[in-house]
Design a protein around this motif. Structure first.
Motif, PDB file in Angstrom:
ATOM      1  N   ALA A 199       0.815  -1.210   0.000  1.00  0.00           N
ATOM      2  CA  ALA A 199       0.000   0.000   0.000  1.00  0.00           C
ATOM      3  C   ALA A 199       0.846   1.255   0.000  1.00  0.00           C
ATOM      4  O   ALA A 199       0.437   2.291  -0.541  1.00  0.00           O
ATOM      5  CB  ALA A 199      -0.924  -0.006   1.217  1.00  0.00           C
ATOM      6  N   ALA A 200       2.042   1.185   0.579  1.00  0.00           N
ATOM      7  CA  ALA A 200       2.933   2.341   0.619  1.00  0.00           C
ATOM      8  C   ALA A 200       3.670   2.555  -0.698  1.00  0.00           C
ATOM      9  O   ALA A 200       4.427   3.519  -0.842  1.00  0.00           O
ATOM     10  CB  ALA A 200       3.938   2.174   1.751  1.00  0.00           C
ATOM     11  N   GLY A 201       3.469   1.664  -1.664  1.00  0.00           N
ATOM     12  CA  GLY A 201       4.131   1.801  -2.948  1.00  0.00           C
ATOM     13  C   GLY A 201       5.549   1.281  -2.968  1.00  0.00           C
ATOM     14  O   GLY A 201       6.291   1.535  -3.924  1.00  0.00           O
ATOM     15  N   GLU A 202       5.945   0.529  -1.934  1.00  0.00           N
ATOM     16  CA  GLU A 202       7.296  -0.026  -1.886  1.00  0.00           C
ATOM     17  C   GLU A 202       7.433  -1.281  -2.735  1.00  0.00           C
ATOM     18  O   GLU A 202       8.536  -1.770  -2.982  1.00  0.00           O
ATOM     19  CB  GLU A 202       7.683  -0.330  -0.441  1.00  0.00           C
ATOM     20  N   LEU A 203       6.308  -1.826  -3.184  1.00  0.00           N
ATOM     21  CA  LEU A 203       6.292  -3.011  -4.038  1.00  0.00           C
ATOM     22  C   LEU A 203       5.363  -2.751  -5.222  1.00  0.00           C
ATOM     23  O   LEU A 203       4.405  -1.981  -5.120  1.00  0.00           O
ATOM     24  CB  LEU A 203       5.796  -4.231  -3.258  1.00  0.00           C
ATOM     25  N   ASP A 204       5.651  -3.420  -6.341  1.00  0.00           N
ATOM     26  CA  ASP A 204       4.793  -3.300  -7.515  1.00  0.00           C
ATOM     27  C   ASP A 204       3.653  -4.303  -7.492  1.00  0.00           C
ATOM     28  O   ASP A 204       2.594  -4.068  -8.083  1.00  0.00           O
ATOM     29  CB  ASP A 204       5.614  -3.506  -8.796  1.00  0.00           C
ATOM     30  N   ALA A 205       3.857  -5.428  -6.829  1.00  0.00           N
ATOM     31  CA  ALA A 205       2.830  -6.469  -6.758  1.00  0.00           C
ATOM     32  C   ALA A 205       3.159  -7.409  -5.617  1.00  0.00           C
ATOM     33  O   ALA A 205       4.318  -7.535  -5.207  1.00  0.00           O
ATOM     34  CB  ALA A 205       2.737  -7.244  -8.069  1.00  0.00           C
ATOM     35  N   SER A 215     -10.522  -5.179   3.274  1.00  0.00           N
ATOM     36  CA  SER A 215     -10.465  -4.299   4.439  1.00  0.00           C
ATOM     37  C   SER A 215      -9.697  -3.031   4.127  1.00  0.00           C
ATOM     38  O   SER A 215      -9.992  -1.963   4.652  1.00  0.00           O
ATOM     39  CB  SER A 215      -9.812  -5.030   5.622  1.00  0.00           C
ATOM     40  N   ASN A 216      -8.719  -3.106   3.239  1.00  0.00           N
ATOM     41  CA  ASN A 216      -7.942  -1.923   2.874  1.00  0.00           C
ATOM     42  C   ASN A 216      -8.813  -0.913   2.151  1.00  0.00           C
ATOM     43  O   ASN A 216      -8.754   0.285   2.410  1.00  0.00           O
ATOM     44  CB  ASN A 216      -6.762  -2.340   1.997  1.00  0.00           C
ATOM     45  N   ARG A 217      -9.652  -1.383   1.256  1.00  0.00           N
ATOM     46  CA  ARG A 217     -10.541  -0.471   0.532  1.00  0.00           C
ATOM     47  C   ARG A 217     -11.532   0.192   1.481  1.00  0.00           C
ATOM     48  O   ARG A 217     -11.861   1.367   1.348  1.00  0.00           O
ATOM     49  CB  ARG A 217     -11.312  -1.235  -0.545  1.00  0.00           C
ATOM     50  N   GLN A 218     -12.028  -0.590   2.445  1.00  0.00           N
ATOM     51  CA  GLN A 218     -13.072  -0.080   3.327  1.00  0.00           C
ATOM     52  C   GLN A 218     -12.545   0.904   4.358  1.00  0.00           C
ATOM     53  O   GLN A 218     -13.181   1.914   4.647  1.00  0.00           O
ATOM     54  CB  GLN A 218     -13.754  -1.255   4.042  1.00  0.00           C
ATOM     55  N   SER A 219     -11.352   0.601   4.917  1.00  0.00           N
ATOM     56  CA  SER A 219     -10.883   1.395   6.047  1.00  0.00           C
ATOM     57  C   SER A 219      -9.727   2.319   5.719  1.00  0.00           C
ATOM     58  O   SER A 219      -9.388   3.188   6.520  1.00  0.00           O
ATOM     59  CB  SER A 219     -10.456   0.451   7.185  1.00  0.00           C
ATOM     60  N   GLY A 220      -9.117   2.117   4.541  1.00  0.00           N
ATOM     61  CA  GLY A 220      -7.947   2.912   4.222  1.00  0.00           C
ATOM     62  C   GLY A 220      -6.765   2.567   5.098  1.00  0.00           C
ATOM     63  O   GLY A 220      -5.861   3.361   5.283  1.00  0.00           O
ATOM     64  N   SER A 221      -6.760   1.358   5.656  1.00  0.00           N
ATOM     65  CA  SER A 221      -5.662   0.942   6.515  1.00  0.00           C
ATOM     66  C   SER A 221      -4.403   0.761   5.692  1.00  0.00           C
ATOM     67  O   SER A 221      -4.416   0.775   4.469  1.00  0.00           O
ATOM     68  CB  SER A 221      -6.024  -0.370   7.209  1.00  0.00           C
ATOM     69  N   HIS A 222      -3.299   0.578   6.376  1.00  0.00           N
ATOM     70  CA  HIS A 222      -1.986   0.377   5.785  1.00  0.00           C
ATOM     71  C   HIS A 222      -1.466   1.628   5.093  1.00  0.00           C
ATOM     72  O   HIS A 222      -0.467   1.585   4.402  1.00  0.00           O
ATOM     73  CB  HIS A 222      -1.992  -0.784   4.787  1.00  0.00           C
ATOM     74  N   GLY A 223      -2.143   2.764   5.201  1.00  0.00           N
ATOM     75  CA  GLY A 223      -1.623   4.013   4.666  1.00  0.00           C
ATOM     76  C   GLY A 223      -1.934   4.267   3.209  1.00  0.00           C
ATOM     77  O   GLY A 223      -1.532   5.269   2.645  1.00  0.00           O
ATOM     78  N   GLY A 224      -2.649   3.402   2.543  1.00  0.00           N
ATOM     79  CA  GLY A 224      -2.969   3.623   1.138  1.00  0.00           C
ATOM     80  C   GLY A 224      -3.883   2.537   0.641  1.00  0.00           C
ATOM     81  O   GLY A 224      -4.255   1.632   1.371  1.00  0.00           O
ATOM     82  N   ALA A 225      -4.247   2.624  -0.637  1.00  0.00           N
ATOM     83  CA  ALA A 225      -5.184   1.664  -1.196  1.00  0.00           C
ATOM     84  C   ALA A 225      -4.445   0.612  -2.006  1.00  0.00           C
ATOM     85  O   ALA A 225      -3.445   0.890  -2.662  1.00  0.00           O
ATOM     86  CB  ALA A 225      -6.203   2.384  -2.072  1.00  0.00           C
ATOM     87  N   ILE A 226      -4.922  -0.610  -1.953  1.00  0.00           N
ATOM     88  CA  ILE A 226      -4.426  -1.670  -2.808  1.00  0.00           C
ATOM     89  C   ILE A 226      -5.606  -2.282  -3.546  1.00  0.00           C
ATOM     90  O   ILE A 226      -6.743  -2.207  -3.096  1.00  0.00           O
ATOM     91  CB  ILE A 226      -3.642  -2.739  -2.019  1.00  0.00           C
TER      92      ILE A 226
END
Length: 279
Positions: A199-205, A215-226
């Motif tokens: 989510a932080a953009g440190e990986l491409d996939a 859960s990432n889409r719903q809560s915006g957790s991990h600092g970004g969207a995946i």
């Protein structure tokens, strides 16, 4: 471990930053409990549950386990439920080393087999949820990843869980079946760390659980969207979460009641809301 403090009607769910190795007190398993239906709750044969209850769960299950723990404490205000989440293999080693534990819920039954052989289980494990693996990318997908085959592109930054944890072992088995040889730049100790980096953009996939993208889409957790791209080669590998009470659980009555609670309709609805498949 991913932990945070919660409070419910005077009873706090303390999430330990690290498990302190202490001898386990040997107690006789208390009489069973019944599971409710249509929103009813699991209750012990005792009028009231109390004391400390230590529950160890796979990192991918931790967010929903926190919610379930809070609801269980509302039902039993005298109970102090302490929940910790980490890679299943790390939790297994903590249990085998003597860390306080009443209930163990890994993402792969193989870790329960090891605990059964050395520590013992009070009853057969009960499957409470399942979860599928997916290929995921950061929002925007600047690397143009479209399929699992892209995990073999050496110019991309690819992340997997470490081979010894379920999300890593399952990913490698699934990729091998698809005849894809990944070139991971990161082997993480659990899926929450992996998802944070993605989510932080440190990986491409990366290969993560379907619930992590939901859960990432719903809560915006991990600092970004995946974003999930699904599993693009055959049937997705699936993790199975089975809960068991340890044979020498310090609080067997509360432990047995909590496992039963995880199978109630109320708990199943919460698990489904988080994206898990419930049996």
């Amino acid at each position: 471990m991913g932990d945070r403090r919660r409070g419910n009607r005077g009873a706090a769910v303390r999430l330990a930053a690290a498990l302190v190795l202490l001898p386990l007190a040997v107690m006789q398993l208390a009489t069973g409990c019944t599971s409710g239906r249509d929103g009813d709750t699991a209750r012990s044969s005792d009028d009231e549950l109390g004391g400390d209850l230590h529950v160890l769960v796979a990192a991918s299950l931790l967010p929903v386990a926190e919610v379930l723990a809070g609801e269980f404490e509302l039902l039993h205000p005298g109970l102090d439920l302490q929940i910790a989440g980490a890679g299943s293999s790390a939790l297994r080693e903590q249990v085998l080393a003597g860390a306080p534990a009443d209930v163990f819920v890994p993402a792969d039954p193989v870790h329960l087999d090891a605990v059964r052989d050395e520590v013992g289980l009070a009853h057969a494990p009960v499957v409470v949820a399942r979860n599928s693996l997916v290929l995921a990318v950061p929002a925007g997908n600047e690397a143009g990843v479209t399929s699992l085959a892209d995990l073999a592109r050496p110019e991309l930054l690819i992340g997997l869980c470490a081979p010894e944890v379920p999300c890593g072992a399952l990913a490698r088995k699934g990729l091998a079946r698809a005849e894809i040889e990944p070139v991971p730049d990161s082997d993480e100790p659990n899926v929450r760390v992996l998802t944070t980096k993605l989510a932080a953009g440190e990986l491409d996939a990366a290969v993560v659980y379907a619930t992590d993208t939901a859960s990432n889409r719903q809560s915006g957790s991990h600092g970004g969207a995946i974003v999930s791209l699904g599993w693009t080669a055959g049937t997705a590998p699936q993790a199975s979460y089975a809960a068991a009470v340890l044979s020498d659980a310090p609080n067997p009555a509360a432990a047995t009641a909590f496992v039963a609670f995880m199978r109630t309709d109320a708990a199943r609805r919460v698990l489904a809301d988080f994206g898990f498949v419930v049996p």
